[in-house]
Design a protein around this motif. Structure first.
Motif, PDB file in Angstrom:
ATOM      1  N   GLY A  41       0.826  -1.202   0.000  1.00 41.88           N
ATOM      2  CA  GLY A  41       0.000   0.000   0.000  1.00 41.88           C
ATOM      3  C   GLY A  41       0.857   1.248   0.000  1.00 41.88           C
ATOM      4  O   GLY A  41       0.676   2.153  -0.815  1.00 41.88           O
ATOM      5  N   CYS A  42       1.819   1.314   0.923  1.00 45.56           N
ATOM      6  CA  CYS A  42       2.598   2.544   1.078  1.00 45.56           C
ATOM      7  C   CYS A  42       4.095   2.261   1.109  1.00 45.56           C
ATOM      8  O   CYS A  42       4.891   3.144   0.813  1.00 45.56           O
ATOM      9  CB  CYS A  42       2.187   3.254   2.360  1.00 45.56           C
ATOM     10  SG  CYS A  42       2.565   2.293   3.848  1.00 45.56           S
ATOM     11  N   GLY A  43       4.470   1.060   1.527  1.00 46.92           N
ATOM     12  CA  GLY A  43       5.896   0.726   1.593  1.00 46.92           C
ATOM     13  C   GLY A  43       6.633   1.422   2.713  1.00 46.92           C
ATOM     14  O   GLY A  43       7.857   1.371   2.782  1.00 46.92           O
ATOM     15  N   CYS A  47       0.076   1.941   6.322  1.00 49.73           N
ATOM     16  CA  CYS A  47      -1.258   1.561   5.854  1.00 49.73           C
ATOM     17  C   CYS A  47      -1.723   0.192   6.328  1.00 49.73           C
ATOM     18  O   CYS A  47      -2.924  -0.073   6.350  1.00 49.73           O
ATOM     19  CB  CYS A  47      -1.329   1.608   4.327  1.00 49.73           C
ATOM     20  SG  CYS A  47      -0.490   0.238   3.521  1.00 49.73           S
ATOM     21  N   GLY A  48      -0.814  -0.695   6.668  1.00 50.04           N
ATOM     22  CA  GLY A  48      -1.213  -2.001   7.185  1.00 50.04           C
ATOM     23  C   GLY A  48      -1.597  -3.028   6.140  1.00 50.04           C
ATOM     24  O   GLY A  48      -1.898  -4.171   6.476  1.00 50.04           O
ATOM     25  N   CYS A  50       0.172  -4.661   4.231  1.00 48.48           N
ATOM     26  CA  CYS A  50       1.176  -5.720   4.122  1.00 48.48           C
ATOM     27  C   CYS A  50       1.273  -6.566   5.381  1.00 48.48           C
ATOM     28  O   CYS A  50       2.211  -7.352   5.522  1.00 48.48           O
ATOM     29  CB  CYS A  50       2.532  -5.093   3.835  1.00 48.48           C
ATOM     30  SG  CYS A  50       3.095  -4.077   5.218  1.00 48.48           S
ATOM     31  N   CYS A  62       6.528  -4.639   5.070  1.00 49.61           N
ATOM     32  CA  CYS A  62       7.349  -3.685   4.313  1.00 49.61           C
ATOM     33  C   CYS A  62       8.465  -3.091   5.165  1.00 49.61           C
ATOM     34  O   CYS A  62       9.384  -2.482   4.636  1.00 49.61           O
ATOM     35  CB  CYS A  62       6.480  -2.581   3.712  1.00 49.61           C
ATOM     36  SG  CYS A  62       5.785  -1.438   4.924  1.00 49.61           S
TER      37      CYS A  62
END
Ligand code: FES
Ligand code: FES
Lengths: 158, 340
Positions: A41-43, A47-48, A50, A62
């Protein structure tokens, strides 16, 4: 670039693959191992999408170096269902319409499973706390919270 | 410091689709030899449930079980043309195209069945369970699968249908500017309660009550969830989210989810939703589209509620604590319009 072997268990099965210097666990799982259930999602840990568990503890893949899972147990959303038998959380998400685009769903399920494994009868506030690191753009969170409580309070059976 | 409570109301009319050049959608439907149907569309399901709804619409029109219909939105290169998933047009435009395509395919399906049963296609009915039989004589029957196989392997017939939905481009009256760019409106009304802290300027939405008029709710659970999620997004846009907090200056704009602030699962207001159904004349089985309308009434209702609570009129979204505090300072303190 140096390649390092990593042996670990993924959803209960032994796995081994090579990682490269500095590769994070999310990329390693998706590209090296082929488990596409954790999402990017954001790396950067905000965002959660992953979310996976490492030795039962939810972690943001991540932000984890892949080589650090050597010898450990990693679980992802792909391991929740047993063949056609869904995890009760997956049933409850379906019943409650708790997924729309679905991008957050794998991370939500993993965070929720980790919560229920550690605390089978959480309060609503504890559920909220457990998924507060997981963003969802679509659902407004309420059906997700309700779905997790349905499982915790025994309204959905395996 | 004091917490002031206020209530705000808003009502909206929301146009379904955007009639720029006709706003067309196309659908293609064909059967496979196993008697199951594929619907090809190029519009995309973003999570709003368009695939589910088009599947229901196709099954209803074809007269076959919903599980025998597969909706394929895989590829806009190979699928029929569509303007896309926007403007809350999905259910209405694609649904209408799917009805037409399915009706044409159904006609061929009945012709194939009629040839096998040696009857007139006009005498045939479907039972919605995968069978076709002669009206009034249920024993003279053939399964959809057998009809599809006969069409494919014996009769050399293609069970398929084409559908397009197009609203002719509305002419503009050069003198008055009058035109009819839309044929269908959905409606909503929303009442929110907020609490405003006059020391921090923080606005908390504590309750939402809404009524949405959506034509016919073709899939009531999907409609409700779309409204719930969309209203949450409206609340988020009203009080939290912005990419340019000091527009037109770009300063202090968020660059990631740490600084792009949205309400999380702990910031939810209870939301009571009433769904009103008033089937649209030109809608597929009466459906319109909840779409973007879910979010729209929340924003003006929140702004009105803040005005009600502290007398500060904000005309620039989102309603940030900073704007509330600046407004309070200009007013010389909170001026609640009423005591609740
Ligand atoms: S991708 Fe890891 S937290 Fe967003
Ligand atoms: S369902 Fe779309 S982000 Fe959660």
């Amino acid at each position: 670039m140096t390649f390092k072997p990593v042996s670990f268990t993924l959803n209960g099965s032994p796995k081994a693959a090579f990682t490269t210097d500095g590769q994070n666990l999310l990329e390693f799982l998706r590209r090296g191992v082929g488990d596409l259930s954790p999402k990017y999602g954001c790396g950067q840990g905000t965002c959660g999408a992953c979310t996976v568990t490492i030795d039962g503890v939810p972690q943001l893949a991540c932000l984890v170096l892949a080589e650090t899972v050597d010898g450990r147990h990693v679980a992802t959303a792909a391991g929740l269902a047993d063949g056609p038998r869904l995890d009760p959380l997956q049933e409850a998400f379906m019943e409650r319409f708790a997924a729309q685009c679905g991008y957050c769903t794998a991370g939500m399920l993993v965070a929720a499973r980790a919560l229920l494994d550690a605390n089978p009868r959480p309060t609503r506030d504890e559920v909220i706390e457990a998924i507060s690191g997981n963003l969802c753009r679509c659902t407004g969170y309420e059906p997700i919270i309700d779905a997790i409580l349905d499982v915790a309070e025994g309204r959905v059976q395996a | 410091m004091a917490i002031h409570r206020g209530r705000g109301f808003a009502a909206i009319n929301y146009p379904i689709g955007m009639n720029l050049g006709g706003d067309p959608s196309q659908a293609l439907v064909h059967s496979n030899p196993d008697g199951k149907f594929t619907v090809a569309l190029s519009a995309i399901d973003l999570g709003q449930g368009m695939k589910s709804v088009c599947r229901q619409i196709a099954a209803e029109t074809l007269g076959v079980p919903v599980e025998d219909v597969y909706v394929d939105t895989a590829d806009s290169d190979t699928g029929p043309h569509d303007m896309g998933s926007f403007a809350s047009r999905g259910t209405h435009r694609m649904g209408n195209a799917v009805i037409r395509a399915s009706a044409e395919a159904r006609e061929v399906m009945l012709e194939a069945a009629a040839e096998e049963l040696e009857v007139d296609p006009g005498d045939l009915v479907t039972d919605g369970k995968g069978n076709i039989h002669v009206k009034g004589a249920p024993s003279r029957t053939i399964t959809v699968m057998a009809a599809a196989q006969a069409a494919q392997f014996r009769q050399g017939r293609t069970i398929a249908g084409r559908g397009i939905f197009l609203i002719p481009l509305s002419e503009v009256d050069a003198d008055t500017g009058e035109m009819s760019p839309v044929t269908t409106f959905a409606h909503a009304a929303m009442l929110v309660t907020v609490e405003v802290c006059d020391e921090t300027g923080e606005v908390t939405v504590t309750d939402m009550q809404s009524a949405y008029e959506v034509g016919r709710a073709l899939n009531p659970r999907l409609v409700e969830q779309q409204l719930r999620g969309g209203a949450w997004m409206g609340m988020s846009h009203a009080a939290w989210e912005t990419t340019e907090p000091y527009y037109p200056e770009r300063d202090h704009g968020p660059v990631d989810f740490n600084s792009y602030i949205m309400p999380g699962p702990g910031d939810l207001a209870p939301h009571h939703i009433s769904i009103l159904e008033r089937p649209a004349e030109d809608g597929p089985y009466g459906g319109k589209g909840p779409g973007e309308m879910c979010a729209n009434p929340v924003l003006p209702a929140v702004v009105n509620a803040v005005y009600d609570a502290v007398g500060v009129r904000i005309d620039d979204l989102p309603v940030t604590p900073e704007k509330v505090l600046r407004g309070l300072r200009a007013l010389g303190g909170a001026k609640p319009r009423q005591r609740l």
